[in-house]
Motif scaffolding. Structure first.
Motif, short mmCIF file in Angstrom:
data_model
loop_
_atom_site.label_atom_id
_atom_site.label_comp_id
_atom_site.label_asym_id
_atom_site.label_seq_id
_atom_site.Cartn_x
_atom_site.Cartn_y
_atom_site.Cartn_z
N LEU A 206 -14.02 -19.90 3.40
CA LEU A 206 -15.25 -20.10 2.64
C LEU A 206 -16.45 -19.53 3.38
N GLY A 207 -17.46 -19.19 2.62
CA GLY A 207 -18.70 -18.72 3.23
C GLY A 207 -19.48 -17.92 2.22
N PRO A 208 -20.80 -17.73 2.47
CA PRO A 208 -21.62 -17.00 1.49
C PRO A 208 -21.24 -15.52 1.44
N ASN A 209 -21.84 -14.78 0.50
CA ASN A 209 -21.59 -13.34 0.42
C ASN A 209 -22.02 -12.68 1.72
N GLY A 210 -21.22 -11.74 2.20
CA GLY A 210 -21.57 -11.05 3.44
C GLY A 210 -21.25 -11.85 4.69
N ALA A 211 -20.49 -12.94 4.53
CA ALA A 211 -20.16 -13.77 5.69
C ALA A 211 -19.07 -13.15 6.55
N GLY A 212 -18.41 -12.12 6.03
CA GLY A 212 -17.36 -11.46 6.80
C GLY A 212 -15.96 -11.94 6.44
N LYS A 213 -15.82 -12.53 5.25
CA LYS A 213 -14.50 -13.06 4.87
C LYS A 213 -13.49 -11.94 4.68
N SER A 214 -13.88 -10.91 3.89
CA SER A 214 -12.96 -9.79 3.68
C SER A 214 -12.72 -9.03 4.99
N THR A 215 -13.76 -8.95 5.80
CA THR A 215 -13.62 -8.26 7.09
C THR A 215 -12.61 -8.99 7.98
N LEU A 216 -12.68 -10.31 7.95
CA LEU A 216 -11.71 -11.10 8.73
C LEU A 216 -10.28 -10.74 8.30
N PHE A 217 -10.08 -10.67 6.97
CA PHE A 217 -8.75 -10.31 6.44
C PHE A 217 -8.34 -8.93 6.95
N LYS A 218 -9.25 -7.98 6.85
CA LYS A 218 -8.90 -6.62 7.23
C LYS A 218 -8.60 -6.54 8.72
N ALA A 219 -9.30 -7.34 9.50
CA ALA A 219 -9.04 -7.34 10.94
C ALA A 219 -7.65 -7.94 11.22
N ILE A 220 -7.33 -9.02 10.52
CA ILE A 220 -6.01 -9.63 10.71
C ILE A 220 -4.91 -8.65 10.32
N VAL B 140 -0.48 -6.92 16.02
CA VAL B 140 -0.40 -6.74 14.57
C VAL B 140 0.61 -5.65 14.18
N ASP B 141 0.57 -4.53 14.92
CA ASP B 141 1.41 -3.40 14.53
C ASP B 141 2.89 -3.77 14.48
N GLU B 142 3.30 -4.70 15.33
CA GLU B 142 4.72 -5.06 15.34
C GLU B 142 5.06 -6.10 14.29
N GLN B 143 4.04 -6.73 13.71
CA GLN B 143 4.31 -7.80 12.77
C GLN B 143 3.78 -7.47 11.37
N ARG B 144 3.43 -6.20 11.17
CA ARG B 144 2.82 -5.77 9.91
C ARG B 144 3.62 -6.22 8.69
N LYS B 145 4.93 -6.08 8.77
CA LYS B 145 5.75 -6.39 7.59
C LYS B 145 5.88 -7.89 7.35
N LYS B 146 5.39 -8.71 8.27
CA LYS B 146 5.43 -10.16 8.07
C LYS B 146 4.24 -10.64 7.25
N MET B 147 3.30 -9.69 6.97
CA MET B 147 2.08 -10.10 6.26
C MET B 147 2.01 -9.45 4.89
N VAL B 148 1.48 -10.18 3.93
CA VAL B 148 1.23 -9.57 2.64
C VAL B 148 -0.20 -9.82 2.21
N TYR B 149 -0.78 -8.80 1.64
CA TYR B 149 -2.20 -8.81 1.28
C TYR B 149 -2.35 -8.63 -0.22
#
Lengths: 246, 501
Positions: free
Chosen positions: A36-50, A68-77
């Motif tokens: 949660l957080g207001p617009n521009g709080a960095g929520k999508s950025t956090l996802f992209k960093a993860i 991350v590179d070794e666990q990429r296939k363990k994540m779905v976006y």
């Protein structure tokens, strides 16, 4: 226990503007996190960093204790629905089968097993009858079900959903939250970017309050307090939202 | 040159084969170019290969086709890399970056050609601009064939990657697909295709062979693999037909192929099934007819209920002329919804069933407009007349659940009911009895409605109050009022009857 996601001192900026600063967080498996957080709080950025989609200025993200590179296939976006070309010539089945791509080498074809898994996911989402429809012919709720079905096919450990309930009917919203809770029970880690504060207590057992840094995170019951929310939204909270807290 | 002559010459046969190959290759590759919004990029690469051609020519001479080919591919790829770099690193708009690079490369190519031509006559600018399909050598043909096979195999092999990165590049990246490598590989294939097409259609018109058949195919199918096949076929047809027409009417071959491709495209714009303008017109007409057909059925039911069903009465209600009404009645009898003969007009049981569905749709929608949209009861009839023809069963189930299974519409007329009765309804329980919500319910819509009220399956509650229009239940510490009409449809399992309050 090894955290599903471990973020250590992460900072991200675009064009010298800081979007996320010095984030430290550990996320446990089997939990349903509302981000949660207001617009521009960095929520999508956090996802992209993860997801390892953007370079960070500093810090580190570990998935199941590994880079991350070794666990990429363990994540779905599951990105926001607005980012998709709905005129694209793809049927529901074509899209859901994409969830099987990570399991296939370049010379391997999709086989019956992949199709069975896709079909099962479509049935779980209650849209098996739509499998030959072009994606643009579906309603908003049906479209979102398609992407959840694809995510199920990827058989991942970590699910990242960016505003999955926007433009979706109430029946679909219930279906999605039911599936997410079930995935949580199976030990999966789920992060959901969410805007509607009124449903936070019902939907998530953990929350992350962001506003360029982590304002608070933890059990919903302890963390979802008026004080924390005011600190995260810094006066941007509308009256409508405030009534939701009572 | 007569058609017969054309085929009797080796040059003509080479031209024919090269046209088929180029049409096929550009058609297939073009699908990805169009879907990635890279039409301008296709045009850019076609222009940008020119300096490479000149340099290849200067180094090896006109006889060595492979040197010219290599030069062209290198020039094309370098331009693609430079354009992408500019788009990411300079503050220049995407399309402007493409325009700057390709016109600069093209300018260099033109300067190069005019310098070379002064010394030898072998490099003709016109041939590069508009193609010279009749001047192909055997080596050119082998090269074109080799490139076509390579491009087609690449598309087949990387189909999934191309699909994923074209449809959702970000998601593809999270799946571990090397998105930018695929982008540059596609640029490589595009450079190949452009170079192979230069002789057939020329720099300026290559882009048409890439995007016109693909755009046509996109109007004709909704699955990418089918789109690719159709596009390839249209590419072949355009190239072949263009070549033959150019021979008969003595027009330049390249431009003629492009004109043919464009005519096929225009035909698809108008006549494509579903997406074509002509079919949209037909569909509108069909919809209007369906509405009149359904109106006839509904009015037949209404007159039947009043006991005065007859042809003249029906005609008066509907305002159709004699032959129109006869047409619809005979359609209705064909479907077994009415029995109409010379002197009789009777609605069948199936007819009553289907007409009742329309009445139900009409009245549910009216109720919805008044209750949920706060519209005035006086102004809703017209709207409902339109919506009764488009509401699906699924939406009707949702409307009904959302409204709590109402019995009467805003005008006080009964809404034809969903006949479902649960084994054990909530409203059938006596006060103070304890029960839980059953797993089995009418449909998903009802379950959602319950969920909105905070009632999940297997949650135990006690009935605390039972009134005419609602039933109050106590769950944990919470009291919930359930409208009686909704309670009639909720399936419950009795747990006990001991009084707890």
């Amino acid at each position: 226990m090894i955290p599903a996601i471990s973020i250590k001192g992460l900072s991200v900026s675009y064009d010298r503007k800081t979007v996320l600063a010095n984030v430290y967080m550990d996320m446990e498996p089997g939990q349903l996190y509302g981000v949660l957080g207001p617009n521009g709080a960095g929520k999508s950025t956090l996802f992209k960093a993860i997801l390892g989609l953007i370079p960070s200025n500093a810090g580190q993200v570990l998935i199941n204790g590994e880079p991350v590179d070794e666990q990429r296939k363990k994540m779905v976006y599951i990105p926001q629905k607005g980012e998709i070309d709905w005129q694209f010539p793809a049927t529901v089945m074509d899209v859901v089968l994409m969830g099987r791509y990570p399991f296939k080498g370049i010379f391997q074809r999709l086989n019956k097993k992949d199709k069975d898994i896709a079909m099962q996911a479509l049935e779980d989402m209650g849209i098996a009858n739509l499998k030959n429809r072009q994606i643009g012919e579906l309603s908003g709720g049906q479209q979102q079900r398609v992407f959840i079905a694809r995510a199920l096919c990827q058989q991942a450990d970590i699910f990242l959903l960016d505003e999955p309930f926007v433009g979706v009917d109430i029946t679909t919203e219930k279906k999605i939250i039911d599936i997410l809770k079930e995935l949580g029970n199976q030990g999966k880690t789920i992060l959901v970017i969410h805007h509607d504060l009124s449903k936070v207590r019902d939907y998530f057992n953990k929350i992350i309050l962001l506003n360029q840094w982590v304002v608070a995170y933890g059990d919903t019951e302890l963390t979802f307090t008026e004080e924390n929310i005011n600190r995260a939204y810094r006066g941007q909270l509308s009256i409508l939202h405030k009534t939701a807290l009572d | 040159m007569e058609l017969f002559d054309l085929f009797s010459y080796a040059l003509g046969i080479r031209a024919l084969i090269a046209s088929v190959l180029v049409g096929l290759m550009c058609g297939v590759l073009g699908c990805f170019i169009v879907l990635r919004n890279m039409s301008l990029m296709g045009d850019a690469l076609a222009h940008a290969v020119l300096p490479g051609v000149v340099i290849g020519f200067i180094i090896a001479g006109a006889a060595v086709a492979s040197a010219i080919f290599m030069g062209a591919v290198v020039a094309g790829l370098l331009s693609a890399i430079f354009i992408t770099w500019l788009q990411h690193n300079a503050r220049t708009k995407n399309d402007a970056a493409i325009g700057i690079v390709f016109s600069a490369m093209f300018a260099l190519g033109v300067i190069g050609i005019s310098n070379v031509s002064r010394n030898s006559a072998h490099l003709d600018l016109d041939h590069f601009l508009f193609g010279n399909v009749l001047g192909l050598s055997d080596t050119d043909l082998y090269l074109t064939a080799g490139i076509t096979i390579y491009v087609l195999l690449s598309v087949a092999l990387f189909y999934r990657y191309l699909f994923a990165t074209t449809f959702q590049p970000v998601v593809a990246e999270t799946m571990g697909i090397p998105v930018s490598s695929i982008h540059y590989y596609l640029m490589l294939l595009l450079s190949f295709a452009v170079v192979a097409s230069l002789q057939a259609v020329g720099v300026i018109l290559v882009v048409a062979m890439l995007i016109t058949p693909a755009s046509t195919a996109l109007l004709l199918s909704k699955r990418l693999n089918i789109v690719i096949i159709i596009s390839g076929i249209i590419g072949i047809i355009s190239a072949l037909t263009g070549l033959v027409i150019s021979d008969i009417y003595n027009t330049p071959p390249g431009p003629t192929m492009v004109v043919v491709a464009t005519l096929i495209y225009l035909a698809a714009v108008f006549f494509a099934p579903q997406k074509g303008l002509f079919f949209k017109f037909l569909y509108k007409r069909k919809t209007r007819r369906r509405i009149q057909f359904e109106d006839t059925l509904k009015q037949t039911l209404k007159l039947h209920e009043r006991g005065n069903l007859s042809f003249p009465n029906l005609q008066e209600r509907l305002g159709f002329n004699n032959s129109t009404l006869r047409q619809y009645l005979s359609l209705l009898s064909q479907k077994g919804l009415v029995n109409s003969g010379k002197n009789q007009l009777v609605i069948t049981e199936e007819g009553i069933k289907q007409a009742t569905r329309l009445v139900r749709a009409h009245r549910l929608w009216e109720t919805y407009m008044v209750e949920e949209m706060s519209m005035d009861a006086g102004q809703i009839h017209e709207e409902a007349e339109r919506y009764e023809h488009v509401l699906t069963d699924d939406i009707l189930d949702e409307l009904e659940a959302r409204l709590g299974y109402p019995q009467l519409d805003p005008h006080g007329a009964p809404i034809p009911q969903n006949e479902y009765q649960p084994d054990n309804s909530l409203s059938s329980l006596p006060i103070n009895s304890t029960a839980e919500i059953a797993q089995q319910q009418l449909n998903e819509h009802l379950i959602t409605r319950l969920w909105q009220l905070g009632l999940g399956p297997e949650e135990v509650f006690v009935i605390t109050q039972s009134e005419d229009n609602f039933i109050e239940i106590k769950m944990g510490r919470e009291l919930v009022k359930v409208p009686r009409t909704l309670a009639n449809k909720i399936n419950v399992v009795r747990v006990g009857s001991e009084a707890e309050t």
